[in-house]
Scaffold this active site. Sequence first.
Site: not given
Ligand SMILES: NC(=O)C1=CN([C@@H]2O[C@H](COP(=O)(O)OP(=O)(O)OC[C@H]3O[C@@H](n4cnc5c(N)ncnc54)[C@H](O)[C@@H]3O)[C@@H](O)[C@H]2O)C=CC1
Ligand SMILES: O=C([O-])CC(=O)C(=O)O
Length: 336
Positions: A155, A184
């Site tokens: 953010d 967030h």
């Molecule tokens: N805090 C923030 O600002 C943001 C948060 N996110 C969040 O981050 C998370 C991940 O996003 P992406 O990497 O795009 O998803 P993705 O689906 O590409 O990767 C997630 C990974 O987690 C793994 N996974 C699932 N269960 C698991 C477990 N029990 N133990 C270990 N690994 C496990 C999957 O196998 C996969 O490789 C989502 O929940 C998303 O909403 C995304 C962008 C910004």
């Molecule tokens: O928008 C989403 O779901 C992933 C996220 O948290 C971000 O990009 O800020």
Amino acid sequence: MVKVTVCGAAGGIGQPLSLLLKLNPKIDELALFDVVNVPGVGADLSHICSNSTTSSHLPSAKEDKTALADSLKNSDLVIIPAGVPRKPGMTRDDLFNINASIVQGLAQGIAETCPDAFVLIISNPVNSTVPIVAETLKKNNVFNPKKLFGVTTLDIVRANTFISQLFPKESKPTDFNINVIGGHSGETIVPLYSLGNSKQYLDKLSEEQQKELIHRVQFGGDEVVQAKNGAGSATLSMAYAGYKLAESILKALDTPNVVECTFLNLDSSIKGASEAKKLVGNLDFFSLPVKLGKSGIEEVQYEILDKISDNEKKLLEVAVDQLSKNIEKGVSFVKK
Ligand SMILES: NC(=O)C1=CN([C@@H]2O[C@H](COP(=O)(O)OP(=O)(O)OC[C@H]3O[C@@H](n4cnc5c(N)ncnc54)[C@H](O)[C@@H]3O)[C@@H](O)[C@H]2O)C=CC1
Ligand SMILES: O=C([O-])CC(=O)C(=O)O
């Protein structure tokens, strides 16, 4: 020796985040955990000629707990981008049902194996997953609020970029370090453009333009979700943001006055947290700028809340209302 573990290392965020961590000279050992594909990611990264070693940990079956324990053993810092991302039309809260248990399971592993580690939570909905981790660690009598960080850095990254895009001739994104407080998701995200060097630019915008800018920061995640059109949410900018917070935490181990915004537990053991809590509707979790040190969060810079504009006060009220529900949802998930 500094060991960092990434849980969810084979994912869209996990891979570029692990690449950045692999390049950090302060890290000696990088452990990668995921439930799929992680040996390949680890083999690939291990060829990079930086000085850290890389290990990959894949459970052999659903019940296998040793892979997670091995990845967490002696870890100093654990970053969690594990779980499912959004698709168009979904809110972050729609991810709760799947991601809550994933995060809870990983937090249980941390409690059992490396309870003293810094823990950074990326998995959404952050407003609820951070309380889940706190409650899980509390249940195991190992909770240290100074070491739990909800990652809201994206953010801030967006807030810096978006204001600079409005003033391309007069400014660069790196001129800014906007404080973004609250939570967030959507309206819980409150960028404080009225403070510091962004104020002079904010004042040049009409009321409508100011609204649009703030809205863009609050809903910046949606822009990426829509552009990816079903293939997930922000990964590269998130990896950058998550790395930035991790880098600051490691930097603060030997450098004074490192400050970052993070979604933290406003526990009275942290300097300034009780004062902050009173100013944010008595919420137990909130994102605010914090001073980092050897032991993690040393001080909450609550004074900032006295300096915000009337408009930001209004935004804060809306954020507090929504956040309280998100926090309660996470807490009761573990308590039930
Ligand atoms: N805090 C923030 O600002 C943001 C948060 N996110 C969040 O981050 C998370 C991940 O996003 P992406 O990497 O795009 O998803 P993705 O689906 O590409 O990767 C997630 C990974 O987690 C793994 N996974 C699932 N269960 C698991 C477990 N029990 N133990 C270990 N690994 C496990 C999957 O196998 C996969 O490789 C989502 O929940 C998303 O909403 C995304 C962008 C910004
Ligand atoms: O928008 C989403 O779901 C992933 C996220 O948290 C971000 O990009 O800020």
